[in-house]
Each structure stands twice: as structure tokens, then as C-alpha cells.
Design a protein around this motif. Structure first.
Motif, PDB file in Angstrom:
ATOM      1  N   GLN A   1      97.931   8.394 -12.132  1.00 23.43           N
ATOM      2  CA  GLN A   1      98.878   7.454 -11.786  1.00 23.43           C
ATOM      3  C   GLN A   1      98.199   6.156 -11.080  1.00 23.43           C
ATOM      4  OE1 GLN A   1     101.672   8.383  -8.621  1.00 23.43           O
ATOM      5  NE2 GLN A   1     103.300   7.706  -9.892  1.00 23.43           N
ATOM      6  N   ILE A   2      97.121   6.528 -10.546  1.00 26.00           N
ATOM      7  CA  ILE A   2      96.488   5.223  -9.777  1.00 26.00           C
ATOM      8  C   ILE A   2      95.745   4.231 -10.970  1.00 26.00           C
ATOM      9  CG2 ILE A   2      94.319   4.745  -8.609  1.00 26.00           C
ATOM     10  CD1 ILE A   2      94.787   7.227  -6.957  1.00 26.00           C
ATOM     11  N   VAL A   3      95.227   4.664 -11.922  1.00 21.17           N
ATOM     12  CA  VAL A   3      94.909   3.932 -12.903  1.00 21.17           C
ATOM     13  C   VAL A   3      95.681   3.113 -13.756  1.00 21.17           C
ATOM     14  CG1 VAL A   3      93.516   3.846 -14.917  1.00 21.17           C
ATOM     15  CG2 VAL A   3      92.672   5.548 -13.170  1.00 21.17           C
ATOM     16  N   ILE A   4      96.996   3.743 -14.079  1.00 20.78           N
ATOM     17  CA  ILE A   4      98.065   3.188 -14.672  1.00 20.78           C
ATOM     18  C   ILE A   4      98.738   2.063 -13.704  1.00 20.78           C
ATOM     19  CG2 ILE A   4     100.412   3.565 -15.616  1.00 20.78           C
ATOM     20  CD1 ILE A   4      99.754   6.199 -16.565  1.00 20.78           C
ATOM     21  N   SER A   5      98.834   2.460 -12.677  1.00 19.61           N
ATOM     22  CA  SER A   5      99.549   1.487 -11.460  1.00 19.61           C
ATOM     23  C   SER A   5      98.650   0.167 -11.337  1.00 19.61           C
ATOM     24  CB  SER A   5      99.659   2.100 -10.227  1.00 19.61           C
ATOM     25  OG  SER A   5      99.799   1.166  -9.211  1.00 19.61           O
ATOM     26  N   LYS A   6      97.219   0.438 -11.591  1.00 20.71           N
ATOM     27  CA  LYS A   6      96.397  -0.436 -11.164  1.00 20.71           C
ATOM     28  C   LYS A   6      96.333  -1.489 -12.597  1.00 20.71           C
ATOM     29  CE  LYS A   6      92.613  -2.970  -9.560  1.00 20.71           C
ATOM     30  NZ  LYS A   6      91.335  -2.295  -8.958  1.00 20.71           N
TER      31      LYS A   6
ATOM     32  N   MET B   1      87.205  -4.159  -1.303  1.00 19.79           N
ATOM     33  CA  MET B   1      86.056  -3.287  -1.315  1.00 19.79           C
ATOM     34  C   MET B   1      85.531  -3.253  -2.605  1.00 19.79           C
ATOM     35  SD  MET B   1      84.544   0.290   0.125  1.00 19.79           S
ATOM     36  CE  MET B   1      85.635   1.184  -1.185  1.00 19.79           C
ATOM     37  N   LYS B   2      84.512  -3.744  -3.185  1.00 19.42           N
ATOM     38  CA  LYS B   2      84.508  -3.756  -4.737  1.00 19.42           C
ATOM     39  C   LYS B   2      83.699  -2.751  -5.040  1.00 19.42           C
ATOM     40  CE  LYS B   2      86.111  -7.643  -5.532  1.00 19.42           C
ATOM     41  NZ  LYS B   2      87.375  -7.807  -6.438  1.00 19.42           N
ATOM     42  N   GLN B   3      83.803  -2.057  -6.042  1.00 18.66           N
ATOM     43  CA  GLN B   3      83.312  -0.612  -6.413  1.00 18.66           C
ATOM     44  C   GLN B   3      81.683  -0.570  -6.492  1.00 18.66           C
ATOM     45  OE1 GLN B   3      85.612   0.979  -9.650  1.00 18.66           O
ATOM     46  NE2 GLN B   3      84.499   2.549  -9.910  1.00 18.66           N
ATOM     47  N   ASN B   4      81.050   0.143  -5.634  1.00 24.06           N
ATOM     48  CA  ASN B   4      79.632   0.202  -6.012  1.00 24.06           C
ATOM     49  C   ASN B   4      79.126   1.255  -6.774  1.00 24.06           C
ATOM     50  OD1 ASN B   4      79.984   2.382  -4.079  1.00 24.06           O
ATOM     51  ND2 ASN B   4      79.113   1.585  -2.415  1.00 24.06           N
ATOM     52  N   ILE B   5      79.989   2.085  -7.437  1.00 19.82           N
ATOM     53  CA  ILE B   5      79.260   3.058  -8.443  1.00 19.82           C
ATOM     54  C   ILE B   5      79.204   2.359  -9.642  1.00 19.82           C
ATOM     55  CG2 ILE B   5      80.395   5.268  -9.533  1.00 19.82           C
ATOM     56  CD1 ILE B   5      82.671   5.258  -7.199  1.00 19.82           C
ATOM     57  N   PRO B   6      77.643   2.796 -10.182  1.00 21.41           N
ATOM     58  CA  PRO B   6      77.426   2.185 -11.306  1.00 21.41           C
ATOM     59  C   PRO B   6      78.294   2.715 -12.472  1.00 21.41           C
ATOM     60  CG  PRO B   6      75.508   2.967 -10.044  1.00 21.41           C
ATOM     61  CD  PRO B   6      76.654   3.330  -9.389  1.00 21.41           C
ATOM     62  N   MET B   7      78.481   1.716 -13.600  1.00 26.82           N
ATOM     63  CA  MET B   7      79.225   2.213 -14.591  1.00 26.82           C
ATOM     64  C   MET B   7      78.338   2.979 -15.335  1.00 26.82           C
ATOM     65  SD  MET B   7      81.737  -0.850 -15.783  1.00 26.82           S
ATOM     66  CE  MET B   7      80.955  -2.119 -15.323  1.00 26.82           C
TER      67      MET B   7
ATOM     68  N   GLN C   1      85.049  12.913 -11.407  1.00 30.15           N
ATOM     69  CA  GLN C   1      85.388  11.389 -11.359  1.00 30.15           C
ATOM     70  C   GLN C   1      87.042  11.412 -10.899  1.00 30.15           C
ATOM     71  OE1 GLN C   1      82.889   9.218 -11.700  1.00 30.15           O
ATOM     72  NE2 GLN C   1      81.800  11.217 -11.819  1.00 30.15           N
ATOM     73  N   VAL C   2      87.738  12.544 -11.002  1.00 33.22           N
ATOM     74  CA  VAL C   2      88.955  12.563 -10.465  1.00 33.22           C
ATOM     75  C   VAL C   2      89.072  12.437  -8.966  1.00 33.22           C
ATOM     76  CG1 VAL C   2      90.915  14.001 -10.210  1.00 33.22           C
ATOM     77  CG2 VAL C   2      89.688  14.034 -12.401  1.00 33.22           C
ATOM     78  N   ASP C   3      87.978  12.981  -8.118  1.00 38.11           N
ATOM     79  CA  ASP C   3      87.993  12.620  -6.998  1.00 38.11           C
ATOM     80  C   ASP C   3      87.454  11.310  -6.562  1.00 38.11           C
ATOM     81  OD1 ASP C   3      89.000  15.176  -5.828  1.00 38.11           O
ATOM     82  OD2 ASP C   3      86.854  16.147  -5.683  1.00 38.11           O
ATOM     83  N   THR C   4      86.742  10.788  -7.444  1.00 37.61           N
ATOM     84  CA  THR C   4      86.173   9.413  -7.187  1.00 37.61           C
ATOM     85  C   THR C   4      87.266   8.468  -7.147  1.00 37.61           C
ATOM     86  OG1 THR C   4      83.893   9.821  -8.294  1.00 37.61           O
ATOM     87  CG2 THR C   4      84.706   7.650  -8.003  1.00 37.61           C
ATOM     88  N   ILE C   5      88.182   8.572  -8.124  1.00 41.80           N
ATOM     89  CA  ILE C   5      89.337   7.734  -8.446  1.00 41.80           C
ATOM     90  C   ILE C   5      90.370   7.958  -7.095  1.00 41.80           C
ATOM     91  CG2 ILE C   5      91.476   7.394  -9.847  1.00 41.80           C
ATOM     92  CD1 ILE C   5      89.871   8.307 -12.309  1.00 41.80           C
ATOM     93  N   LEU C   6      90.497   9.125  -6.666  1.00 39.43           N
ATOM     94  CA  LEU C   6      91.148   9.216  -5.697  1.00 39.43           C
ATOM     95  C   LEU C   6      90.906   8.771  -4.333  1.00 39.43           C
ATOM     96  CD1 LEU C   6      92.462  13.076  -6.197  1.00 39.43           C
ATOM     97  CD2 LEU C   6      93.697  10.927  -6.693  1.00 39.43           C
ATOM     98  N   GLU C   7      89.457   8.645  -4.289  1.00 40.66           N
ATOM     99  CA  GLU C   7      89.061   8.277  -3.047  1.00 40.66           C
ATOM    100  C   GLU C   7      89.001   6.395  -2.978  1.00 40.66           C
ATOM    101  OE1 GLU C   7      84.988   9.477  -3.015  1.00 40.66           O
ATOM    102  OE2 GLU C   7      85.346  11.782  -2.805  1.00 40.66           O
ATOM    103  N   CYS C   8      88.880   5.936  -4.104  1.00 39.02           N
ATOM    104  CA  CYS C   8      89.003   4.620  -4.451  1.00 39.02           C
ATOM    105  C   CYS C   8      90.338   4.114  -4.278  1.00 39.02           C
ATOM    106  CB  CYS C   8      88.179   4.159  -5.601  1.00 39.02           C
ATOM    107  SG  CYS C   8      86.715   4.443  -5.677  1.00 39.02           S
ATOM    108  N   GLY C   9      91.218   4.962  -4.734  1.00 33.67           N
ATOM    109  CA  GLY C   9      92.675   4.270  -4.678  1.00 33.67           C
ATOM    110  C   GLY C   9      92.876   3.283  -5.707  1.00 33.67           C
ATOM    111  N   GLN C  10      93.656   2.234  -5.075  1.00 33.50           N
ATOM    112  CA  GLN C  10      93.903   0.843  -6.082  1.00 33.50           C
ATOM    113  C   GLN C  10      92.600   0.065  -5.947  1.00 33.50           C
ATOM    114  OE1 GLN C  10      96.470  -0.211  -7.697  1.00 33.50           O
ATOM    115  NE2 GLN C  10      97.072   1.857  -7.583  1.00 33.50           N
ATOM    116  N   GLU C  11      91.634   0.390  -5.321  1.00 30.84           N
ATOM    117  CA  GLU C  11      90.178  -0.166  -5.648  1.00 30.84           C
ATOM    118  C   GLU C  11      89.399   0.194  -6.747  1.00 30.84           C
ATOM    119  OE1 GLU C  11      88.439  -0.189  -1.706  1.00 30.84           O
ATOM    120  OE2 GLU C  11      89.694  -1.672  -0.823  1.00 30.84           O
TER     121      GLU C  11
END
Length: 558
Positions: free
Chosen positions: A540-545, A1-7, A106-116
Motif C-alpha cells: 500500500q505504501i508503494v502504490i500510494s507513493k 530524508m532521501k533514501q541512503n539505501i544503495p539500489m 525489504q518489506v521491513d525496509t519499506i515499512l520503516e521508510c514509509g512515504q519516503e
């Protein structure tokens, strides 16, 4: 799933564009043609998170003060909720500061997206082929090949994450003059090892690895090839040598986390009709001439400084001829939208003539994008390493991996722009301290793993943590780094400059270590602990990605 959140950067650009369009109406700026609006990060972070110099560009056209134009733009602007403040900085920059409330969400946004998280879709499934390494199978991979391998594989990973359909390919030069020379060199070593006098060609291969290969051939086949005619023996020994070298190349690449979707044989271009077809096409199109007993491609007819030989006077095709057929296969037969080649520094002059050939067979030359990979100098501190004891004249990739590890190799190869020569300090790459960037980044990941294990041991459930409690400067600074990942992926995908990713994740690790020193994560304040645990998990998600895209391991323990 590609991110649909506008930068957020794109949203700011849209706000500016709407304000300027409105300004054109109210001020009757008919002479103003609105181009792309560039949004950057200001060097002075106290000015804000993003900045645009559009007012200075407009001032040059409208002959007005940049600051007065900036004021007029702001007066027409409807701010998006993500922005808390807009200010003007001399000589006319419009600076934007992100809202703290939006940031913490955006913390919750990252957690919801996970590795995506970070996945974007600028590619729209456009087909790309990334071809890299592609060294002649005549010897072991050396350090320079390793740099190209890491650059190519990382680019492929990032382009896939950016929404492109990517195929990774190794072009196997398994025919031609170099292969013939290799075969003759190996046969000479085979004869020598059996006590027969033999001459290695003057332009042959002299590395000790050929002696080792010859001994292995003898251990498995004995002296059977001495009873054959030299032509047949050279052919058979060459097949064994090619198989051995290719297997070694595959092994070394796997050890540095590089793989390919396809291994394309140069020989296949001649076994089928492809080479003949493209040569006939170029001939019919008037781009081939015969002179000096050779066949030439009239590059000058396409803007090149000189023509180039396609077929030598002895009837053998040049490397250029094979490359034309190969790129015809890429862009016409297989119909890739774009071909990206990672080439060594010695191929710089090959780029314009290759683009001329692509134009000659009817394709847009811009469909070929070439990344030139410059040389690598190995050092131990101040000492430059010039030779390898094992191979005699090169430092093999395997030697470097065995000494410093694949992760350090990948990070250091990526850390400099491909078109810059680089110094690789082996001592620094092995150092386990904050001076070693890859260790520093991996330690951040491992430290987060330790924190989350402690939270599990204490039975802390932070899934419903209240992130609005994240209000301190170290917390907000860390979040500001986290949200940059989609921008970095877009930047690498559009510029084909992967060095931006290791620089980014190092800055992210720095922000995390600073946060960790100033903000205790698990405290007696359970609500704050839960909020900070969510923040470190997002980190951790962002570093891992980021590490995954670079082909680097993310260790739970250090």
C-alpha cells in the motif's frame, strides 16, 4: 530524508566492476577501457532478476568468446549477500538472482521508510525549472494542453523525489500579436452582442466562448465601452478578457491536480531591461544582422540551416525573440542549472534554433532539455471525436475532466511516451473493471485498505510480524515488484520519460491481485497473517507513493 539505501542494481554493477578490474590485472587486458556497466532485467525471468551484457562488449574488444569472458568475470567476483545465484546465459549474459532472505527483509525496509521509500538523491539539490502548459491565454485549455500539463507536473514531482530542487513555471504569453488578435476578436463579439456591426479579424478567434465572455462583460459593465474610442475599448476589454481566461486556465489546471510555483509574464521582459539587454548582447557578439527591413539572428553561424527573424519589419518582436529573452532570464538572470520545457508537437522545429540562441549568450545548450508532447485523439470505442458541441472546434480539457474524472485523465495521459501520438478512449477511461488500468490500480489500494480495516476490527497487531515466513512464489514475486520503485524513479528522472511509472504501478497492482487470489491474508495461522499484513501494508505504501507522484488519488473505498 532521501533514501541512503544503495539500489541493488548499483551494487551488482559495483561487484562486476571490481571483478573486471581484478581480471584486467590477472589477464593483463591493457587494451580494455572499462565504461559504464549497464544492469538490466532479463526478458526471461527464469534466468534471474538482473543481467549484464558486459562480457559481450568486452568480447568485441578482446576478440574472445563472450561466454569464456563471462566465466572469467564470475571467477573474480565476490558476491554481495543480496545475491543467491549467478549464471551465464547464451550468448554471454551474466544473470543474477536475488536472495530470498534479502528480498523479504525489504518489506521491513519499506515499512520503516514509509512515504519516503523510493526517494533518492541523484539530483544533489541541483536547481531545475520545469516549464509546461504555457498556452496563449486566448481561449480555454483543450485536451492536448491537458496532456502537457500532466506530463510536466508528474516530471516535476519525480525530479523532486530524485533530489532536485524543482520550480514549476507557467510562461504567460500576455503580449504580442496573438493577444492583440484576441482583444480585437473579443471586442467584435462585445459589439455584436450590443447590436453593433463589427468584424472579427480574419485570423481571429471564433469560438463560442468569446460570445459568453462578451455577455459577461456586458452584464457587469453594460455598454460603457461603446462610448470609448475603439483603441481604448479594445485595450480595456482585452484586460478583462485576459483576466478571465487566466482564471479559467488556473481553475481547469487545479481540477486536474496541476499547480505552479510561478506564473511568469512575457510582458515583464519588455517592461524591464531584460529584452533590450539580451538583444544588445547578441548584437555585440555579432549574431544580429539587419536585412530586408527586419532584424535577424544569424543561426547559421552556430550550425543552424537558416537564420531566423527576431524583429519584423513593422518593429514588433517575434515569438523567437521573446523566447530568447525568456530563456536568458531562466539560465542567466535566475541561474537555473537546467531548464526543462514541455512543448507541443508544433514546436519541434523550434528546439535547435533555441539551443543555438542559448549557445550564443554563453550557456551550454544542454542546459535546455525539451520534451515534445504529441497530439491526442479522443475516441469513444472505435468512434473518433472530432468536435465539441460547446466550443465548436475543440474539445476542452474541462469537458474531458467532467466526463471521465481527473484521475483517469492523468493516468491515460501519462501511459504513453510523450513523443508518441495517443488515442484516449473515453469509454475505457470510465469503465469500472480490470480493463481500465487506473481503476485496477486504485482497486488494489482500496482492497488493501479493506484488509487492514478487518485486521483492526479483529485486533490483530502485526507490527512485530515475522517476515521470514513470506516464502511462497506469489509473496516473493510481489516483493520483487515493490523494490523496483527507486529504480523507476531514477529511470524517469534521467530519461524524462514519465510513462515508466504508470506501467510500473500497473504491474505492481497485477502482482498484488495475483498474490491476493493465491494467498489468504488473514487466516487462523496468526503468525502467517501478521507477516502477510506487513507485506500488504508495504504494498500500500508503494502504490500510494506511485499514485501521489502521478497526481492520482488513492481511495480507501471503491
Amino acid at each position: 530524508m532521501k533514501q541512503n539505501i544503495p539500489m541493488i542494481r548499483n551494487k551488482i554493477a559495483d561487484c562486476l566492476k571490481e571483478a573486471i578490474i581484478q581480471l584486467q590485472r590477472t589477464e593483463n587486458y591493457e587494451s580494455l577501457t572499462l565504461g559504464n556497466i549497464t544492469i538490466e532485467h532479463p526478458q526471461n525471468t527464469t534466468h534471474g532478476d538482473y543481467a549484464s551484457g558486459i562480457s559481450m562488449k568486452m568480447a568485441g574488444i578482446l576478440k574472445c568468446s563472450p561466454i569464456s569472458i563471462a566465466e572469467k568475470i564470475i571467477s573474480q567476483m565476490s558476491l554481495c549477500p543480496e545475491i543467491s545465484r549467478v549464471i551465464i546465459a547464451s550468448p554471454g549474459f551474466i544473470n543474477f538472482t536475488l536472495s530470498d532472505d534479502w528480498l523479504v527483509k525489504q518489506v521491513d525496509t519499506i515499512l520503516e521508510c514509509g512515504q519516503e521509500y523510493g526517494d533518492i538523491d541523484i539530483g544533489n539539490n541541483t536547481s531545475l525549472q520545469v516549464e509546461f502548459v504555457s498556452v496563449n491565454p486566448t481561449g480555454p485549455l483543450h485536451v492536448g494542453h491537458g496532456r502537457g500539463a500532466v506530463l510536466g507536473s508528474t516530471l516535476a514531482n519525480i525530479l523532486s523525489t530524485a533530489g532536485y530542487s524543482v520550480e514549476k513555471e507557467y510562461y504567460l504569453n500576455d503580449t504580442g500579436t496573438q493577444i492583440d488578435t484576441f482583444n480585437n476578436s473579443l471586442y467584435a463579439r462585445y459589439c455584436e452582442c450590443l447590436g453593433r456591426k463589427a468584424e472579427i479579424p480574419l485570423n481571429g478567434y471564433f469560438g463560442d466562448y468569446l460570445i459568453d465572455m462578451a455577455k459577461n462583460i456586458i452584464s457587469e459593465n453594460g455598454d460603457v465601452f461603446l462610448s470609448m474610442s475603439p483603441e481604448d475599448a479594445i485595450s480595456e476589454i482585452g484586460k478583462i478578457g485576459l483576466t478571465t481566461i487566466v482564471a479559467d486556465i488556473r481553475r481547469d489546471l487545479i481540477s486536474i491536480n496541476v499547480d505552479f510555483d510561478n506564473w511568469f509574464s512575457e510582458k515583464s521582459l519588455y517592461q524591464g531591461n531584460e529584452y533590450d539587454e539580451i538583444m544588445a548582447f547578441l548584437n555585440r557578439s555579432g549574431y544580429i544582422v539587419n536585412r530586408d527591413n527586419a532584424t535577424w539572428f544569424e543561426s547559421t553561424a552556430l550550425g543552424e540551416d537558416k537564420d531566423n527573424v527576431l524583429v519584423r519589419s513593422d518593429g514588433t518582436p517575434t515569438y523567437f525573440a521573446s523566447d530568447i529573452a525568456y530563456h536568458y532570464n531562466k539560465l542567466v538572470t535566475r541561474n537555473f542549472d537546467t531548464a526543462i520545457d514541455i512543448w507541443g508537437a508544433d514546436h519541434q522545429g523550434h528546439v535547435p534554433r533555441m539551443k543555438a540562441a542559448i549557445k550564443a549568450f554563453g550557456k551550454d545548450p544542454d542546459k535546455l532539455k525539451v520534451v515534445i508532447c504529441q497530439l491526442v485523439t479522443l475516441r469513444r470505442g472505435k468512434e473518433t471525436i472530432k468536435i465539441s458541441k460547446r466550443s465548436g472546434d475543440i474539445v476542452t480539457l474541462k469537458e474531458l475532466i467532467d466526463e471521465v474524472g481527473a484521475d483517469a485523465c492523468r493516468y491515460f495521459f501519462l501511459s504513453r511516451s510523450a513523443n508518441s501520438q495517443m488515442d484516449f478512449d473515453i469509454i475505457l477511461a470510465k469503465e469500472q473493471s480490470s480493463s481500465n488500468p487506473v481503476y485496477y490500480i486504485q482497486y488494489a489500494y482500496a482492497r488493501i485498505s479493506s484488509i487492514t480495516r478487518l485486521a483492526e476490527q479483529k485486533g490483530i497487531d502485526y507490527s512485530n510480524g515475522n517476515i521470514s515466513l513470506l516464502t511462497t512464489e506469489p509473496e516473493l514475486t510481489l516483493i520483487r515488484q515493490l523494490i523496483l520503485l527507486p529504480e523507476i524513479i531514477e529511470k524517469v528522472a534521467t530519461t524524462l520519460e514519465p510513462q515508466h511509472l504508470p506501467h510500473y504501478v500497473h504491474e505492481l497492482a497485477t502482482a498484488f491481485h495475483s498474490f491476493y487470489k493465491q494467498c489468504r491474508v488473514i487466516t487462523e495461522n496468526s503468525a502467517l497473517s501478521e507477516a502477510r499484513l506487513k507485506l500488504v501494508q508495504a504494498t500500500q505504501i508503494v502504490i500510494s507513493k506511485s499514485l501521489k507522484l502521478m497526481g492520482i488519488n488513492a481511495p480507501d473505498n471503491m
